[in-house]
Design a protein around this motif. Structure first.
Motif, PDB file in Angstrom:
ATOM      1  N   MET A  98      -4.710 -12.028   1.605  1.00 52.97           N
ATOM      2  CA  MET A  98      -5.435 -11.324   2.669  1.00 52.97           C
ATOM      3  C   MET A  98      -5.222  -9.824   2.604  1.00 52.97           C
ATOM      4  SD  MET A  98      -5.170 -13.930   5.894  1.00 52.97           S
ATOM      5  CE  MET A  98      -6.528 -13.145   6.758  1.00 52.97           C
ATOM      6  N   LYS A  99      -4.278  -9.392   1.776  1.00 51.84           N
ATOM      7  CA  LYS A  99      -4.031  -7.950   1.678  1.00 51.84           C
ATOM      8  C   LYS A  99      -4.406  -7.477   0.286  1.00 51.84           C
ATOM      9  CE  LYS A  99       0.092  -8.013   4.579  1.00 51.84           C
ATOM     10  NZ  LYS A  99       1.539  -7.779   4.615  1.00 51.84           N
ATOM     11  N   LYS A 100      -4.861  -6.246   0.235  1.00 50.58           N
ATOM     12  CA  LYS A 100      -5.147  -5.657  -1.078  1.00 50.58           C
ATOM     13  C   LYS A 100      -3.846  -5.127  -1.641  1.00 50.58           C
ATOM     14  CE  LYS A 100      -9.816  -3.884  -0.944  1.00 50.58           C
ATOM     15  NZ  LYS A 100     -10.655  -2.738  -0.680  1.00 50.58           N
ATOM     16  N   GLU A 130      -6.858  -1.224   4.015  1.00 47.66           N
ATOM     17  CA  GLU A 130      -5.626  -0.760   3.359  1.00 47.66           C
ATOM     18  C   GLU A 130      -4.401  -1.586   3.681  1.00 47.66           C
ATOM     19  OE1 GLU A 130      -8.524   2.261   3.797  1.00 47.66           O
ATOM     20  OE2 GLU A 130      -6.957   2.388   5.315  1.00 47.66           O
ATOM     21  N   LYS A 134       9.592 -16.702  10.420  1.00 52.18           N
ATOM     22  CA  LYS A 134       8.271 -16.390   9.890  1.00 52.18           C
ATOM     23  C   LYS A 134       8.186 -14.946   9.391  1.00 52.18           C
ATOM     24  CE  LYS A 134       6.507 -19.750  13.248  1.00 52.18           C
ATOM     25  NZ  LYS A 134       7.477 -20.693  12.822  1.00 52.18           N
ATOM     26  N   ARG A 150       0.816  -1.219   0.000  1.00 50.97           N
ATOM     27  CA  ARG A 150       0.000   0.000   0.000  1.00 50.97           C
ATOM     28  C   ARG A 150       0.848   1.266   0.000  1.00 50.97           C
ATOM     29  NH1 ARG A 150      -1.682   1.276   5.951  1.00 50.97           N
ATOM     30  NH2 ARG A 150      -0.341  -0.088   7.147  1.00 50.97           N
ATOM     31  N   ALA A 202       4.041 -24.888   7.787  1.00 51.95           N
ATOM     32  CA  ALA A 202       3.488 -23.535   7.699  1.00 51.95           C
ATOM     33  C   ALA A 202       2.140 -23.536   6.967  1.00 51.95           C
ATOM     34  CB  ALA A 202       4.470 -22.601   7.011  1.00 51.95           C
ATOM     35  N   SER A 227      -4.674 -21.698   4.932  1.00 47.03           N
ATOM     36  CA  SER A 227      -4.492 -21.805   6.382  1.00 47.03           C
ATOM     37  C   SER A 227      -5.162 -23.083   6.889  1.00 47.03           C
ATOM     38  CB  SER A 227      -5.115 -20.594   7.088  1.00 47.03           C
ATOM     39  OG  SER A 227      -6.540 -20.692   7.050  1.00 47.03           O
ATOM     40  N   LEU A 228      -4.993 -23.345   8.161  1.00 46.92           N
ATOM     41  CA  LEU A 228      -5.583 -24.541   8.769  1.00 46.92           C
ATOM     42  C   LEU A 228      -7.102 -24.537   8.661  1.00 46.92           C
ATOM     43  CD1 LEU A 228      -4.727 -27.071  10.318  1.00 46.92           C
ATOM     44  CD2 LEU A 228      -4.977 -25.804  12.449  1.00 46.92           C
ATOM     45  N   SER A 229      -7.691 -23.343   8.698  1.00 48.96           N
ATOM     46  CA  SER A 229      -9.146 -23.248   8.611  1.00 48.96           C
ATOM     47  C   SER A 229      -9.631 -23.259   7.159  1.00 48.96           C
ATOM     48  CB  SER A 229      -9.640 -21.984   9.317  1.00 48.96           C
ATOM     49  OG  SER A 229      -9.101 -20.841   8.688  1.00 48.96           O
ATOM     50  N   GLY A 278       2.936 -24.210  14.810  1.00 53.90           N
ATOM     51  CA  GLY A 278       3.586 -23.376  13.794  1.00 53.90           C
ATOM     52  C   GLY A 278       2.848 -23.256  12.476  1.00 53.90           C
ATOM     53  N   SER A 279       1.704 -23.873  12.331  1.00 50.99           N
ATOM     54  CA  SER A 279       0.960 -23.761  11.068  1.00 50.99           C
ATOM     55  C   SER A 279       0.221 -22.427  11.023  1.00 50.99           C
ATOM     56  CB  SER A 279      -0.047 -24.895  10.935  1.00 50.99           C
ATOM     57  OG  SER A 279       0.629 -26.129  10.897  1.00 50.99           O
ATOM     58  N   LEU A 280       0.066 -21.931   9.805  1.00 46.25           N
ATOM     59  CA  LEU A 280      -0.667 -20.679   9.637  1.00 46.25           C
ATOM     60  C   LEU A 280      -2.165 -20.918   9.828  1.00 46.25           C
ATOM     61  CD1 LEU A 280       1.423 -19.293   6.695  1.00 46.25           C
ATOM     62  CD2 LEU A 280       0.889 -18.004   8.760  1.00 46.25           C
ATOM     63  N   GLN A 281      -2.787 -19.998  10.545  1.00 45.87           N
ATOM     64  CA  GLN A 281      -4.211 -20.115  10.836  1.00 45.87           C
ATOM     65  C   GLN A 281      -4.846 -18.757  10.635  1.00 45.87           C
ATOM     66  OE1 GLN A 281      -6.936 -21.480  10.790  1.00 45.87           O
ATOM     67  NE2 GLN A 281      -7.106 -22.758  12.633  1.00 45.87           N
ATOM     68  N   THR A 282      -6.138 -18.756  10.279  1.00 49.31           N
ATOM     69  CA  THR A 282      -6.869 -17.503  10.135  1.00 49.31           C
ATOM     70  C   THR A 282      -8.148 -17.577  10.966  1.00 49.31           C
ATOM     71  OG1 THR A 282      -7.873 -18.409   8.125  1.00 49.31           O
ATOM     72  CG2 THR A 282      -6.027 -16.907   7.831  1.00 49.31           C
ATOM     73  N   LEU A 313      -4.392 -18.123   1.614  1.00 50.55           N
ATOM     74  CA  LEU A 313      -3.396 -17.212   2.178  1.00 50.55           C
ATOM     75  C   LEU A 313      -2.556 -16.557   1.073  1.00 50.55           C
ATOM     76  CD1 LEU A 313      -2.085 -19.369   5.155  1.00 50.55           C
ATOM     77  CD2 LEU A 313      -3.450 -17.298   5.325  1.00 50.55           C
ATOM     78  N   ARG A 341      -0.394 -18.049  14.074  1.00 46.87           N
ATOM     79  CA  ARG A 341       0.212 -19.378  13.981  1.00 46.87           C
ATOM     80  C   ARG A 341      -0.384 -20.256  15.067  1.00 46.87           C
ATOM     81  NH1 ARG A 341       4.476 -20.483  10.001  1.00 46.87           N
ATOM     82  NH2 ARG A 341       4.891 -18.424   9.112  1.00 46.87           N
ATOM     83  N   ARG A 366      -4.632 -13.267  11.098  1.00 48.29           N
ATOM     84  CA  ARG A 366      -3.737 -14.344  10.680  1.00 48.29           C
ATOM     85  C   ARG A 366      -2.755 -14.571  11.812  1.00 48.29           C
ATOM     86  NH1 ARG A 366      -1.288 -13.620   4.902  1.00 48.29           N
ATOM     87  NH2 ARG A 366       0.172 -12.173   5.880  1.00 48.29           N
ATOM     88  N   ASP A 372      -0.304 -11.877  -1.591  1.00 46.07           N
ATOM     89  CA  ASP A 372      -0.889 -12.164  -0.284  1.00 46.07           C
ATOM     90  C   ASP A 372      -2.403 -11.996  -0.441  1.00 46.07           C
ATOM     91  OD1 ASP A 372      -1.891 -12.072   2.354  1.00 46.07           O
ATOM     92  OD2 ASP A 372       0.008 -11.305   3.111  1.00 46.07           O
ATOM     93  N   GLU A 385      10.914 -18.524   5.989  1.00 40.60           N
ATOM     94  CA  GLU A 385      10.438 -19.913   6.049  1.00 40.60           C
ATOM     95  C   GLU A 385      10.209 -20.449   4.643  1.00 40.60           C
ATOM     96  OE1 GLU A 385       7.400 -21.558   9.324  1.00 40.60           O
ATOM     97  OE2 GLU A 385       6.620 -20.115   7.876  1.00 40.60           O
ATOM     98  N   PRO A 397      -0.812 -25.829   5.958  1.00 40.19           N
ATOM     99  CA  PRO A 397      -1.426 -27.145   6.146  1.00 40.19           C
ATOM    100  C   PRO A 397      -2.020 -27.714   4.856  1.00 40.19           C
ATOM    101  CG  PRO A 397      -2.123 -25.594   7.837  1.00 40.19           C
ATOM    102  CD  PRO A 397      -1.406 -24.800   6.800  1.00 40.19           C
ATOM    103  N   ARG A 428      -8.673 -21.075   4.670  1.00 40.48           N
ATOM    104  CA  ARG A 428      -8.728 -19.781   3.973  1.00 40.48           C
ATOM    105  C   ARG A 428      -7.492 -19.616   3.080  1.00 40.48           C
ATOM    106  NH1 ARG A 428     -10.505 -13.930   6.187  1.00 40.48           N
ATOM    107  NH2 ARG A 428      -9.850 -12.783   4.346  1.00 40.48           N
ATOM    108  N   PHE A 448      -6.191  -7.719   9.601  1.00 43.77           N
ATOM    109  CA  PHE A 448      -6.259  -7.175   8.247  1.00 43.77           C
ATOM    110  C   PHE A 448      -7.429  -6.224   8.107  1.00 43.77           C
ATOM    111  CE2 PHE A 448      -2.946  -9.454   6.122  1.00 43.77           C
ATOM    112  CZ  PHE A 448      -2.702 -10.498   6.994  1.00 43.77           C
TER     113      PHE A 448
END
Lengths: 245, 410
Positions: free
Chosen positions: A214-216, B110, A109, A51, A160, A182-184, B175-179, A188, B171, B169, A212, A120, A162, A186, B107
């Motif tokens: 999650m970012k614009k 912007e 990270k 940005r 990192a 991500s684990l859920s 160590g896994s990424l999670q949201t 990334l 970990r 976001r 990325d 990573e 999943p 989403r 997040f």
């Protein structure tokens, strides 16, 4: 006669099905075979967009096999700054401070120079087939080219990403697109690779863009300007002594 | 003695202007001292209160490795059996609450913002911390929802309001990424800028599952009404833990706030230097006046000596006069200081136009209130009187050494 024709057609169909029944593990092995080089030297450009705007950096990278890499920035702002990777260890060198920093644990990270790559990401995740269960979801055409669509699910905790999805060019054995989740579940990061050129019997993408999700307006583009696959990089290049030289 | 007192009193009235000027100098210096001291005491007291009520709790129980890595907000070494620990504490009369602290990136339109997230059991946490009372928009968190409370400054930076969904976001423990996508249910405006600017609170169970904590927590916060005596009282909790959970450590709020307390000591020392300068200025005023007073009354002193008054009586007369000026000035200074101290303790000064919601290094924001420290007022009173006395000794001694005829011819 008709019966014979049906038999021949049936056999041909059976044969073609057998020939195209490639396993996901074979796809991954083919990709890794194409990716890994004995020695490699690359001059390239990295453009980081966020940005706050875009920043361009130039670099020279030397690699040996899967586990060793030395990257040195050559643009004026970061000239002389180096990143050394030795298997899972990352070392940073800052010429102004004459200091070597060993990144460990949570420091890995962090983002590389504010880009969408983390340290990573530079260490990689070892043998993919050891780390992930790979499933072939199907075949797709991207820009007129046949691709294998793979799904990778982590076999164990602690990776990192999943879950990942990859699209592999069926002829070049190059990953042209990869999505990380991500684990859920989403999305990334999205990575696209292009400008694939044949060099020394291998297919090398000369352009990578990582976004990325999650970012614009956040992306990192890397472009290979020159590449030498028979660089004959000295093993001493990948040492802490050489890092500070 | 009565004659000397009467003489001193009459001289005070005779030289009204000088008495007034000196007394005003003393009064101003002392009033400033009391006001600034009250302010500083308030900053210190309220900073500590805001730390304990909103950030650290009175004590925290953690795994030793977790304590060492607390700045990195590591999830690796958690407390596996938080329920048993809390039950043991409650049986001994303590109020405690489990928390999971972790780093996340929040997040917004912007970009993103680093945020310190805390998983809390809302009802239990409200018994240890005072967050519930600081909800200024929306409502307090419930334990059974995918919601989040954030600080006001963080909300402003994220351009977020109640009802918005915040994406985080982070970990997992491994160590896994999670949201996490959480709806903002409340915005907090605490007196602690660190909490307002960098903290978010989500339900403990939701956080535990998302981060793969396997029912472990990072810490247990304990409340103590007598938290100011934490150094002595911590031993009670330590003994309790030693008996049943010897692998764990307990740390007081002071251990958690070492950096802040060190900065506070430096700030206090710096302010003490300022106060010393104020008092020196007042003392210079006093000494100047006393030197003038004695120098101008050389003939008077010589006359008294000629009439047979001994040196000790003359000295005493001037000391009483100087002491009188000091008493008048000190009394006026304390009266003025008391009014200023009352204002600053009762109503305070709203510093938000100056500092906004920014972090000035002290865990206080908005209205700064003072805390009156009676002993320092006593010191101020004593200083006013004693300095007046002291600064009159030398000039009188000098005057007494001169010849009587020489002084009478002056």
């Amino acid at each position: 006669m008709k019966k014979m024709m049906y038999l021949i057609a049936g056999f041909g169909l059976f044969a073609s099905v057998c020939l195209s029944a490639i396993t996901p593990e074979e796809i991954v092995n083919n990709v890794e075979r194409n990716e890994v080089n004995e020695d490699e030297r690359i001059e390239g450009t990295m453009v980081i967009t966020d940005r706050f705007g875009s920043r361009e950096k130039t670099f020279i990278s030397s690699t040996s096999g899967k586990d060793k890499m030395l990257l040195e920035f050559t643009n004026p702002e970061e000239r002389g700054q180096k990143i050394l990777r030795l298997e899972d260890e990352i070392y940073l060198y800052f010429p102004e401070a004459e200091e070597v920093i060993h990144l460990q644990g949570s420091a890995l990270k962090e983002s590389v120079m504010g880009s969408d790559f983390s340290y990573e990401d530079l260490t990689g995740e070892g043998d993919l087939l050891d780390q992930y269960t790979v499933t072939l979801l199907g075949q797709e055409y991207i820009e007129g080219r046949q691709h294998y669509h793979l799904e990778l699910k982590a076999r164990k905790r602690g990776l990192a990403y999943p879950k990942q999805e990859a699209w592999v060019d069926a002829e070049y054995w190059v990953v042209t697109r990869a999505d990380s989740y991500s684990l859920s579940g989403r999305l990334l990061k999205e990575m696209e690779l292009g400008d694939i050129r044949r060099i020394g019997g291998k297919y090398i993408p000369h352009y990578v863009i990582m976004r990325d999700a999650m970012k614009k307006n956040s992306s990192t583009e890397m472009r290979i300007n020159t590449i030498d696959l028979a660089a004959g990089v000295s093993p001493d290049t990948f040492s802490l002594e050489e890092l500070t030289w | 003695m009565r004659m000397l007192l009467s003489l001193a009193w009459k001289n005070l009235l005779r030289h009204r202007r000088r008495t007034l000027v000196t007394a005003v100098a003393i009064a101003t210096g002392l009033a400033m001292y009391i006001w600034v001291d009250t302010w500083l005491q308030g900053v210190s007291l309220h900073s500590e209160q805001n730390l304990v009520n909103y950030q650290t709790g009175s004590y925290v129980i953690m795994h030793p490795r977790s304590w060492q890595q607390r700045k990195q907000l590591s999830l690796k070494h958690g407390l596996a059996d938080a329920a048993s620990i809390i039950a043991a504490l409650q049986a001994a009369g303590w109020t405690a609450s489990a928390r999971i602290s972790f780093a996340a990136e929040a997040f917004f339109a912007e970009g993103s913002l680093p945020i310190r997230m805390v998983g809390i059991d809302p009802s239990q946490d409200a018994r240890v911390f005072a967050l519930r009372q600081t909800v200024t928009s929306g409502r307090y968190l419930r334990g059974d929802e995918a919601g989040i409370m954030i600080g006001k400054t963080a909300a402003d930076n994220l351009h977020a309001v109640v009802g918005d969904t915040l994406s985080l976001r982070c970990r997992t423990r491994h160590g896994s990424l999670q949201t996490l996508d959480l709806q903002i249910v409340g915005i907090l405006n605490t007196p602690n800028p660190a909490v307002n600017g960098t903290c978010g609170f989500a339900p403990l169970d939701l956080v535990s599952e998302a981060l793969d904590m396997e029912a472990a927590v990072t810490e247990i916060a304990v409340k103590d009404r007598y938290w100011r005596q934490a150094d002595q009282r911590i031993q009670t909790i330590a003994s309790l833990l030693r008996a049943r959970f010897p692998e764990l450590e307990v740390h007081s709020w002071k251990d958690q706030a070492r950096g802040f307390l060190a900065a506070l000591r430096i700030g206090t020392a710096r302010s003490s230097v300022f106060l010393l300068i104020v008092m020196i200025i007042a003392a210079v005023g006093i000494s100047n006046t006393m030197i003038l007073a004695v120098s101008e009354r050389g003939r008077e002193i010589a006359t008294m000596r000629a009439l047979g008054m001994d040196s000790l009586s003359i000295r005493l007369a001037f000391l009483l006069e100087a002491g009188g000026i000091g008493l008048v000035g000190a009394a006026a200074g304390i009266a003025m200081g008391a009014v200023l101290a009352l204002w600053i303790t009762r109503w305070g000064v709203d510093m938000s136009p100056l500092i906004g919601n920014g972090d000035i290094g002290f865990p206080i924001s908005g209205v700064f209130r003072g805390a009156w420290h009676p002993i320092n007022t006593v010191y101020a009173l004593a200083f006013g009187i004693v300095s007046s006395l002291l600064f009159s000794i030398l000039p009188v001694s000098r005057a007494l050494k001169r010849d009587i005829p020489e002084c009478l011819q002056q």
